[in-house]
Design a protein around this motif. Sequence first.
Motif, PDB file in Angstrom:
ATOM      1  N   GLY A  13      46.945  42.718  39.163  1.00  0.00           N
ATOM      2  CA  GLY A  13      46.439  43.766  40.053  1.00  0.00           C
ATOM      3  C   GLY A  13      45.025  44.183  39.691  1.00  0.00           C
ATOM      4  N   LYS A  14      44.751  45.474  39.892  1.00  0.00           N
ATOM      5  CA  LYS A  14      43.378  45.981  39.715  1.00  0.00           C
ATOM      6  C   LYS A  14      42.935  45.906  38.250  1.00  0.00           C
ATOM      7  N   MET A  15      43.804  46.383  37.356  1.00  0.00           N
ATOM      8  CA  MET A  15      43.419  46.392  35.930  1.00  0.00           C
ATOM      9  C   MET A  15      43.328  44.971  35.385  1.00  0.00           C
ATOM     10  N   ALA A  16      44.209  44.099  35.844  1.00  0.00           N
ATOM     11  CA  ALA A  16      44.197  42.713  35.364  1.00  0.00           C
ATOM     12  C   ALA A  16      42.852  42.041  35.672  1.00  0.00           C
ATOM     13  N   GLY A  35      50.883  34.926  36.575  1.00  0.00           N
ATOM     14  CA  GLY A  35      52.230  35.054  37.132  1.00  0.00           C
ATOM     15  C   GLY A  35      52.351  36.340  37.925  1.00  0.00           C
ATOM     16  N   SER A  36      52.790  36.183  39.172  1.00  0.00           N
ATOM     17  CA  SER A  36      52.959  37.341  40.052  1.00  0.00           C
ATOM     18  C   SER A  36      54.325  37.228  40.729  1.00  0.00           C
ATOM     19  N   ARG A  37      54.819  38.351  41.287  1.00  0.00           N
ATOM     20  CA  ARG A  37      56.056  38.266  42.076  1.00  0.00           C
ATOM     21  C   ARG A  37      55.782  37.494  43.362  1.00  0.00           C
ATOM     22  N   ASP A  38      54.506  37.346  43.683  1.00  0.00           N
ATOM     23  CA  ASP A  38      54.108  36.719  44.949  1.00  0.00           C
ATOM     24  C   ASP A  38      53.157  35.559  44.622  1.00  0.00           C
ATOM     25  N   LYS A  40      51.273  33.791  46.366  1.00  0.00           N
ATOM     26  CA  LYS A  40      49.944  33.849  47.012  1.00  0.00           C
ATOM     27  C   LYS A  40      48.997  34.756  46.219  1.00  0.00           C
ATOM     28  N   ARG A  41      49.576  35.860  45.696  1.00  0.00           N
ATOM     29  CA  ARG A  41      48.738  36.771  44.902  1.00  0.00           C
ATOM     30  C   ARG A  41      48.316  36.080  43.600  1.00  0.00           C
ATOM     31  N   ALA A  42      49.243  35.333  43.014  1.00  0.00           N
ATOM     32  CA  ALA A  42      48.913  34.605  41.770  1.00  0.00           C
ATOM     33  C   ALA A  42      47.820  33.575  42.046  1.00  0.00           C
ATOM     34  N   SER A  57      56.536  33.658  39.782  1.00  0.00           N
ATOM     35  CA  SER A  57      57.520  34.506  39.086  1.00  0.00           C
ATOM     36  C   SER A  57      57.061  34.707  37.648  1.00  0.00           C
ATOM     37  N   TYR A  58      57.510  35.833  37.086  1.00  0.00           N
ATOM     38  CA  TYR A  58      57.151  36.130  35.695  1.00  0.00           C
ATOM     39  C   TYR A  58      57.884  35.182  34.752  1.00  0.00           C
ATOM     40  N   LEU A  59      59.091  34.793  35.141  1.00  0.00           N
ATOM     41  CA  LEU A  59      59.904  33.900  34.307  1.00  0.00           C
ATOM     42  C   LEU A  59      59.181  32.559  34.084  1.00  0.00           C
ATOM     43  N   ILE A  72      50.111  41.972  29.953  1.00  0.00           N
ATOM     44  CA  ILE A  72      50.973  42.594  30.971  1.00  0.00           C
ATOM     45  C   ILE A  72      50.234  43.753  31.621  1.00  0.00           C
ATOM     46  N   ALA A  73      50.111  43.706  32.950  1.00  0.00           N
ATOM     47  CA  ALA A  73      49.309  44.716  33.659  1.00  0.00           C
ATOM     48  C   ALA A  73      50.054  45.278  34.868  1.00  0.00           C
ATOM     49  N   SER A  74      51.350  45.453  34.720  1.00  0.00           N
ATOM     50  CA  SER A  74      52.180  46.019  35.796  1.00  0.00           C
ATOM     51  C   SER A  74      52.227  47.544  35.653  1.00  0.00           C
ATOM     52  N   PRO A  75      52.869  48.261  36.591  1.00  0.00           N
ATOM     53  CA  PRO A  75      53.080  49.706  36.398  1.00  0.00           C
ATOM     54  C   PRO A  75      53.906  49.969  35.130  1.00  0.00           C
ATOM     55  N   HIS A  76      53.726  51.171  34.542  1.00  0.00           N
ATOM     56  CA  HIS A  76      54.349  51.483  33.237  1.00  0.00           C
ATOM     57  C   HIS A  76      55.854  51.180  33.204  1.00  0.00           C
ATOM     58  N   SER A  77      56.527  51.444  34.312  1.00  0.00           N
ATOM     59  CA  SER A  77      57.997  51.328  34.334  1.00  0.00           C
ATOM     60  C   SER A  77      58.473  49.884  34.170  1.00  0.00           C
ATOM     61  N   CYS A  95      50.148  44.571  25.958  1.00  0.00           N
ATOM     62  CA  CYS A  95      50.729  45.271  27.104  1.00  0.00           C
ATOM     63  C   CYS A  95      49.928  46.531  27.411  1.00  0.00           C
ATOM     64  N   GLU A  96      49.618  46.712  28.687  1.00  0.00           N
ATOM     65  CA  GLU A  96      48.826  47.870  29.114  1.00  0.00           C
ATOM     66  C   GLU A  96      49.467  49.193  28.691  1.00  0.00           C
ATOM     67  N   LYS A  97      48.636  50.222  28.635  1.00  0.00           N
ATOM     68  CA  LYS A  97      49.122  51.586  28.467  1.00  0.00           C
ATOM     69  C   LYS A  97      49.582  52.081  29.828  1.00  0.00           C
ATOM     70  N   ALA A  98      50.433  53.088  29.930  1.00  0.00           N
ATOM     71  CA  ALA A  98      51.265  53.548  28.844  1.00  0.00           C
ATOM     72  C   ALA A  98      52.199  52.410  28.430  1.00  0.00           C
ATOM     73  N   ASP A 164      51.880  54.347  45.935  1.00  0.00           N
ATOM     74  CA  ASP A 164      51.035  53.949  44.794  1.00  0.00           C
ATOM     75  C   ASP A 164      51.714  54.353  43.482  1.00  0.00           C
ATOM     76  N   ARG A 165      51.561  53.517  42.456  1.00  0.00           N
ATOM     77  CA  ARG A 165      52.222  53.797  41.167  1.00  0.00           C
ATOM     78  C   ARG A 165      51.837  55.175  40.617  1.00  0.00           C
ATOM     79  N   LYS A 166      50.655  55.680  40.968  1.00  0.00           N
ATOM     80  CA  LYS A 166      50.201  56.957  40.419  1.00  0.00           C
ATOM     81  C   LYS A 166      51.014  58.140  40.938  1.00  0.00           C
ATOM     82  N   GLY A 279      33.788  46.816  27.903  1.00  0.00           N
ATOM     83  CA  GLY A 279      34.415  46.934  26.577  1.00  0.00           C
ATOM     84  C   GLY A 279      35.849  46.442  26.516  1.00  0.00           C
ATOM     85  N   TYR A 280      36.361  45.832  27.605  1.00  0.00           N
ATOM     86  CA  TYR A 280      37.771  45.396  27.584  1.00  0.00           C
ATOM     87  C   TYR A 280      37.979  44.135  26.738  1.00  0.00           C
ATOM     88  N   HIS A 281      36.888  43.356  26.560  1.00  0.00           N
ATOM     89  CA  HIS A 281      37.047  42.095  25.821  1.00  0.00           C
ATOM     90  C   HIS A 281      37.436  42.308  24.358  1.00  0.00           C
TER      91      HIS A 281
END
Length: 330
Positions: A13-16, A35-38, A40-42, A57-59, A72-77, A95-98, A164-166, A279-281
Amino acid sequence: MPKHYKWGIMAPGKMAAKFANGLKVLENADLYAVGSRDIKRAEKFAHDHGFRKAYGSYLELAGDPEVDVIYIASPHSRHHDQAILCLENKKAVICEKAFALNSGEAEGMVLEARNQNVFLMEALWPPFQPFYKKASEILKSGELGKINHLHSYFSFYPAFDPADRKFNVELGGGSLLDIGIYPVIDALTFIGVPDEIKATAKFCETGSEESLSAIFSYNNGPMATIYSSFRTNIGIGCDILCEKGNLTVSRGRDMNQRVILGLHGREKETFVFSPPALGYHWEAEEVMRCLDKGLTESPIVPLSFSVSLMKTLDNIREAAGIVFPADIRS
Ligand SMILES: NC(=O)c1ccc[n+]([C@@H]2O[C@H](COP(=O)([O-])OP(=O)(O)OC[C@H]3O[C@@H](n4cnc5c(N)ncnc54)[C@H](OP(=O)(O)O)[C@@H]3O)[C@@H](O)[C@H]2O)c1
């Protein structure tokens, strides 16, 4: 010749996209798979950023024997289950925060990493940044004397979207885990774990928290005030008020990092930093440095810090009445 690591991106997604830009400046990072659930997005992400493989798929991503490390850059849950999937497949994980939804999940991830003897790290941005290092250096030098108060805040005004996840409680929505985590990191880093926490929150129509204020008390003296919100737009900053002056640590809208040292009776001194790739590198660089050394966790972002951070977030949520459906289910 440094060892090259094949990177996989899970949940592109955006953060990735920002993280992938960070990987591009590292010589030993091989942009390998997405790896994406979709599918086309991958495929689109892989094409846009120069990764060689795309999985629907993530698998499949976690199961690719060529992949060395997964970001890992999915929503926290989703972090807990996805991290476990990667670790079970012996993939190093950042793995991303949180890190997770709550400390129980975080402890489960750490346990799995230790059982599998595989590297795990939370993708925490601040510890690697020059402004954070400069602030720590000044505070450690003692020139400001002891800290009497820390006031840290992060707020911005995103468009309201209940999906939105937020703003979605199922996904760990709310300002605290999204942006309030940074003021909490400031307090833990510059002072330590608080002895007492008071907190209050405002909620939006989805039931998700949208503004949070917390007060941390420390038995040995200082206090910290923490503020995060999706309903104001003050940006990111931290004022550390000390016996002999003040230190302001901030990141501006121009993305420049600033430290302002104001010793009583002296002219203010300003330090400005403009890291490449935002600074992400440096987080990815740390992962590969640790893997080179055969480490299973980073000394800069130890897993004990991530669990302690998650416990502090739990305590703030309890004080402010912020509940996720997953807390009740577990
Ligand atoms: N370190 C930082 O500075 C920073 C900055 C921003 C965000 N973050 C963190 O990065 C993570 C992702 O944030 P983001 O803004 O990039 O998120 P996002 O763009 O909304 O979503 C990222 C990916 O997560 C998956 N996803 C989205 N909605 C989902 C849902 N309802 N259920 C399951 N999976 C879903 C999707 O992956 P698929 O393509 O596989 O479906 C999506 O591409 C969050 O934990 C956030 O806290 C960190």
